[in-house]
Design a protein around this motif. Structure first.
Motif, PDB file in Angstrom:
ATOM      1  N   ALA A  71     -54.569 -14.148 -35.476  1.00 47.06           N
ATOM      2  CA  ALA A  71     -54.166 -13.082 -36.393  1.00 47.06           C
ATOM      3  C   ALA A  71     -52.721 -13.229 -36.858  1.00 47.06           C
ATOM      4  O   ALA A  71     -52.360 -12.698 -37.911  1.00 47.06           O
ATOM      5  CB  ALA A  71     -54.357 -11.721 -35.726  1.00 47.06           C
ATOM      6  N   THR A  72     -51.924 -13.936 -36.088  1.00 52.53           N
ATOM      7  CA  THR A  72     -50.515 -14.128 -36.468  1.00 52.53           C
ATOM      8  C   THR A  72     -50.273 -15.506 -37.068  1.00 52.53           C
ATOM      9  O   THR A  72     -49.130 -15.921 -37.233  1.00 52.53           O
ATOM     10  CB  THR A  72     -49.608 -13.933 -35.241  1.00 52.53           C
ATOM     11  N   THR A 102     -46.059  -9.293 -33.446  1.00 51.64           N
ATOM     12  CA  THR A 102     -45.682 -10.353 -34.380  1.00 51.64           C
ATOM     13  C   THR A 102     -44.209 -10.711 -34.231  1.00 51.64           C
ATOM     14  O   THR A 102     -43.845 -11.895 -34.190  1.00 51.64           O
ATOM     15  CB  THR A 102     -45.962  -9.895 -35.825  1.00 51.64           C
ATOM     16  N   ALA A 105     -59.186  -6.742 -36.728  1.00 51.09           N
ATOM     17  CA  ALA A 105     -59.130  -5.911 -37.934  1.00 51.09           C
ATOM     18  C   ALA A 105     -58.051  -6.394 -38.899  1.00 51.09           C
ATOM     19  O   ALA A 105     -57.851  -5.805 -39.967  1.00 51.09           O
ATOM     20  CB  ALA A 105     -58.859  -4.455 -37.556  1.00 51.09           C
ATOM     21  N   GLY A 106     -57.368  -7.470 -38.538  1.00 51.42           N
ATOM     22  CA  GLY A 106     -56.314  -7.995 -39.396  1.00 51.42           C
ATOM     23  C   GLY A 106     -55.046  -7.164 -39.381  1.00 51.42           C
ATOM     24  O   GLY A 106     -54.243  -7.229 -40.318  1.00 51.42           O
ATOM     25  N   GLU A 107     -54.858  -6.374 -38.314  1.00 49.41           N
ATOM     26  CA  GLU A 107     -53.694  -5.504 -38.229  1.00 49.41           C
ATOM     27  C   GLU A 107     -52.939  -5.708 -36.916  1.00 49.41           C
ATOM     28  O   GLU A 107     -52.828  -4.804 -36.080  1.00 49.41           O
ATOM     29  CB  GLU A 107     -54.128  -4.039 -38.351  1.00 49.41           C
ATOM     30  N   PRO A 108     -52.418  -6.920 -36.685  1.00 46.95           N
ATOM     31  CA  PRO A 108     -51.667  -7.136 -35.448  1.00 46.95           C
ATOM     32  C   PRO A 108     -50.437  -6.242 -35.415  1.00 46.95           C
ATOM     33  O   PRO A 108     -49.755  -6.079 -36.440  1.00 46.95           O
ATOM     34  CB  PRO A 108     -51.276  -8.620 -35.520  1.00 46.95           C
ATOM     35  N   PRO A 109     -50.122  -5.612 -34.301  1.00 46.99           N
ATOM     36  CA  PRO A 109     -48.941  -4.748 -34.226  1.00 46.99           C
ATOM     37  C   PRO A 109     -47.675  -5.512 -34.614  1.00 46.99           C
ATOM     38  O   PRO A 109     -47.491  -6.663 -34.212  1.00 46.99           O
ATOM     39  CB  PRO A 109     -48.917  -4.334 -32.753  1.00 46.99           C
ATOM     40  N   ARG A 110     -46.849  -4.864 -35.383  1.00 52.57           N
ATOM     41  CA  ARG A 110     -45.614  -5.507 -35.820  1.00 52.57           C
ATOM     42  C   ARG A 110     -44.752  -5.935 -34.624  1.00 52.57           C
ATOM     43  O   ARG A 110     -44.102  -6.982 -34.650  1.00 52.57           O
ATOM     44  CB  ARG A 110     -44.824  -4.551 -36.722  1.00 52.57           C
ATOM     45  N   PRO A 159     -57.244  -4.584 -32.843  1.00 52.67           N
ATOM     46  CA  PRO A 159     -56.312  -4.620 -33.982  1.00 52.67           C
ATOM     47  C   PRO A 159     -56.213  -6.002 -34.620  1.00 52.67           C
ATOM     48  O   PRO A 159     -56.026  -6.112 -35.837  1.00 52.67           O
ATOM     49  CB  PRO A 159     -54.968  -4.207 -33.357  1.00 52.67           C
ATOM     50  N   TYR A 160     -56.352  -7.039 -33.827  1.00 56.89           N
ATOM     51  CA  TYR A 160     -56.208  -8.406 -34.340  1.00 56.89           C
ATOM     52  C   TYR A 160     -57.446  -8.813 -35.139  1.00 56.89           C
ATOM     53  O   TYR A 160     -57.339  -9.472 -36.170  1.00 56.89           O
ATOM     54  CB  TYR A 160     -55.954  -9.359 -33.176  1.00 56.89           C
TER      55      TYR A 160
END
Length: 347
Positions: free
Chosen positions: A115-116, A91, A83-88, A80-81
């Protein structure tokens, strides 16, 4: 005598965590005679999936991050990281880390920090196998895949697996000195020191177990660092030709014999600067540097400070760590000593 206030290390277990690296902080910091308190959490306090065939149950949620002096993030499922989609939830959890706390990623967990936005513009490293992906996804990252770990002050990153042990030992050494770090290494039965600039072992063939290695020569040299050792003498101890020994040494250690000798001499010099009041020229002689000037040059190349500054900074940091929070002059446990970062490879 003022008692120590334990330095609190909080380990954040994320989904897909690798069990080996998850256990490193507790294994290393946990044998330092009460100098550290180690707590493990997940973002919500519930069990997390591991990369093995079992889950990991933890008893704390991300609220404990607010109390951490050091936060360690072991490697996890980084898809996910990348892919630029770190879990909310992740974060949000990371925003709970208080200012001044050290943040440490092990292996590919550097992707979580990148990623964050926590590695933007910073030097960092990660496992060599994901280097190309990191460079594509995080072009702003100053990535060095050829080192074991990078210390950028309040944010530290390591390469794969056992490099996480090296980084944790580096933190113990920074916090409490070489004597304590060596004691921890002995209890964990690991090498007491591998410099952060040492190369990762990237797709290098491991010498067969039946072949003669260079370990005997290294042990022989460590007992004689005060002498002007030569490549010929080291090769003779290993019963190899000069060329074979130099090649085998680099395969096993990651650096040349000459560079390794300098690293070990600098390491011993740091121990003497921390634990004795010996003059600089005497320390240089004890560890095998021809002159105090040579010691100053190599120490500055390794960590960016002079012997006198290193001794002063180390002792001031030790005094700070022995003060309780309520006492005048207390420095929070998350603050770093003034020693500059060691984030450049030793060539």
């Amino acid at each position: 005598m003022v008692s120590l206030t334990p330095h609190r290390v909080v380990v954040l277990a994320l989904d897909g965590v690798y069990p080996f690296e998850l256990g490193i902080p507790n294994r290393v910091f946990g044998v330092a005679d009460g100098r550290y308190e180690i707590l493990t959490c997940s973002v919500d306090g519930f069990p997390v999936r591991s990369q093995a065939d079992f889950g990991i149950a933890v008893g704390r949620d991300a609220a404990v991050l607010e109390t951490a002096d050091t936060v360690v993030i072991p490697p996890c499922d980084i898809a996910p990281y990348l892919a630029g989609e770190p879990p909310r939830s992740v974060t949000d959890a990371l925003t709970r880390i208080r200012p001044g706390a050290r943040i440490v990623s092990l292996c590919s967990a550097a992707a979580v920090l990148a990623a964050t936005g926590m590695l933007a513009g910073r030097p960092a490293t990660t496992h060599w196998s994901v280097t190309d992906q990191f460079r594509r996804v995080f072009p702003e990252l100053r990535l060095d895949p050829n080192v074991l770990w990078v210390d950028d002050g309040d944010v530290l990153t390591s390469a794969g697996a056992t490099a996480g042990i090296d980084l944790c030992l580096h933190l113990v050494r920074a916090d409490y000195g070489s004597e304590v770090a060596n004691m921890v290494a002995r209890r964990c039965v690991v090498a007491p020191w591998r410099d952060g600039g040492q190369a990762q072992f990237i797709e290098q063939p491991i010498p067969p177990t039946t072949s003669t290695g260079t370990a005997t020569a290294r042990q022989w040299a460590l007992a004689r660092l005060h002498l002007p050792l030569t490549l010929a003498e080291l090769a003779e101890q290993a019963r190899m030709s000069h060329r074979t020994f130099a090649r085998r040494f680099r395969d096993e250690v990651g650096v040349s014999p000459g560079r390794w000798l300098i690293q070990q001499r600098v390491f011993q010099a740091r121990e003497l600067l921390e634990s004795t009041d010996l003059p600089i020229d005497r320390i240089a002689s004890e560890v095998g540097f021809a002159t105090g000037t040579s010691l100053r040059q190599h120490l500055h190349e390794a960590i960016g400070v002079s012997p006198i500054a290193y001794r002063r900074n180390f002792r001031q940091a030790r005094r700070d760590k022995l003060l309780r929070p309520a006492e005048p002059g207390y420095v929070p446990a998350g603050r770093r000593p003034s020693e500059p970062s060691n984030c450049s490879p030793q060539r």
